[in-house]
Motif scaffolding. Structure first.
Motif, mmCIF file in Angstrom:
data_model
loop_
_atom_site.group_PDB
_atom_site.id
_atom_site.type_symbol
_atom_site.label_atom_id
_atom_site.label_comp_id
_atom_site.label_asym_id
_atom_site.label_seq_id
_atom_site.Cartn_x
_atom_site.Cartn_y
_atom_site.Cartn_z
ATOM 1 N N VAL A 1 6.043 1.189 0.152
ATOM 2 C CA VAL A 1 4.386 0.836 0.297
ATOM 3 C C VAL A 1 3.741 1.847 -0.630
ATOM 4 C CG1 VAL A 1 2.511 0.735 1.789
ATOM 5 C CG2 VAL A 1 4.531 -0.636 2.599
ATOM 6 N N VAL B 1 1.459 0.935 -3.706
ATOM 7 C CA VAL B 1 0.170 1.193 -4.025
ATOM 8 C C VAL B 1 -0.078 2.201 -5.365
ATOM 9 C CG1 VAL B 1 -1.727 2.075 -2.928
ATOM 10 C CG2 VAL B 1 -0.263 0.633 -1.377
ATOM 11 N N THR C 1 -4.310 -8.262 1.035
ATOM 12 C CA THR C 1 -3.951 -6.985 1.617
ATOM 13 C C THR C 1 -4.945 -6.533 2.690
ATOM 14 O OG1 THR C 1 -4.864 -5.338 -0.112
ATOM 15 C CG2 THR C 1 -2.450 -6.357 -0.355
ATOM 16 N N SER D 1 7.755 -4.254 -4.074
ATOM 17 C CA SER D 1 7.314 -5.319 -3.048
ATOM 18 C C SER D 1 8.546 -5.909 -2.325
ATOM 19 C CB SER D 1 6.492 -6.450 -3.587
ATOM 20 O OG SER D 1 7.031 -7.455 -4.383
ATOM 21 N N ARG E 1 -3.237 -5.502 8.257
ATOM 22 C CA ARG E 1 -2.505 -5.068 7.008
ATOM 23 C C ARG E 1 -2.789 -3.622 6.968
ATOM 24 N NH1 ARG E 1 -0.574 -8.653 3.482
ATOM 25 N NH2 ARG E 1 0.893 -7.138 3.103
ATOM 26 N N MET F 1 -3.602 -1.863 4.113
ATOM 27 C CA MET F 1 -4.729 -1.579 3.354
ATOM 28 C C MET F 1 -6.125 -1.967 4.080
ATOM 29 S SD MET F 1 -3.571 0.121 0.754
ATOM 30 C CE MET F 1 -5.323 0.139 -0.239
ATOM 31 N N ASN F 2 -6.121 -3.110 4.777
ATOM 32 C CA ASN F 2 -7.421 -3.179 5.688
ATOM 33 C C ASN F 2 -7.802 -1.969 6.435
ATOM 34 O OD1 ASN F 2 -8.577 -4.008 8.488
ATOM 35 N ND2 ASN F 2 -9.141 -5.758 7.075
#
Length: 160
Positions: free
Chosen positions: A13, A17, A118, A58, A123, A125-126
Motif C-alpha cells: 500500500v 501510494v 479510495t 496493486s 478505506r 485513504m478515506n
C-alpha cells in the motif's frame, strides 16, 4: 489529515501510494503543457514508470477480497498495464490519436476514478484524508494544481 493509517499499512500500500501521488501530479502537468517536446517525452517516461509501479503494486493489495484475494479494481490494473504498452507503441508509431486516448484513459480511469474509490468510508485513504487534524496536505495539493492551471493559462495567453 492523519497519515498514521498509511504508515501502518502494508508495504504494498505504501509503495502504491508513493507511486500514484506523484503520477497524479506529474500526469496533470503532462496533460496541461505542450506536447511533443523533449520535456514531454522525458516526463512521459517517468509517468509511465510510476503508473506501472502503481498497477503492479496493486496486485499485492488484497483488502477487498472478492475472488481469491482480488477484486474488480485489479482489472483496472490490467487495463493500465495494457494501456502503457499500447500508448508507448502508438507514440513510437507516431499514432498520436491512439497515444492520447490511452494516456487520457489511464489518467482518468487509473488515477481519477480509482482515486475516488479510495475515498470511500472504510478505506485507508478515506481515514488519511478525512480524519485527524487539518488537511494541510490536501490544501497544498489543491494549490499546486491551481498553480499549474494558472501557469498553463498564462502560457496559452502569451502564445496567442
Amino acid at each position: 489529515m492523519n497519515t498514521q493509517p498509511l504508515l501502518d499499512a502494508s508495504l504494498a500500500v505504501q509503495i502504491h501510494v508513493a507511486a500514484v501521488i506523484p503520477a497524479a501530479i506529474l500526469g496533470a502537468h503532462i496533460l496541461i503543457y505542450p506536447k511533443g517536446t523533449r520535456l514531454h517525452r522525458s516526463l512521459g517516461k517517468v509517468w509511465m514508470v510510476l503508473m506501472a509501479v502503481t498497477a503492479i503494486s496493486s496486485f499485492f493489495i488484497h483488502e477487498i477480497n472478492l475472488f481469491y484475494g482480488f477484486s474488480p479494481i485489479h482489472l483496472l490494473s490490467i487495463f493500465v498495464l495494457v494501456s502503457i504498452w499500447r500508448s508507448i507503441a502508438a507514440a513510437r508509431a507516431h499514432n498520436i490519436r491512439a497515444h492520447k486516448a490511452g494516456v487520457i484513459g489511464m489518467y482518468v480511469g487509473g488515477i481519477g476514478v480509482a482515486g475516488l474509490f479510495t475515498l470511500v468510508p472504510g478505506r485507508i485513504m478515506n481515514t488519511v484524508v478525512f480524519s485527524g487534524g487539518p488537511s494541510w496536505m490536501l490544501l497544498v495539493a489543491c494549490l499546486a494544481i491551481a498553480a499549474l492551471l494558472a501557469a498553463q493559462r498564462h502560457y496559452v495567453l502569451r502564445r496567442v
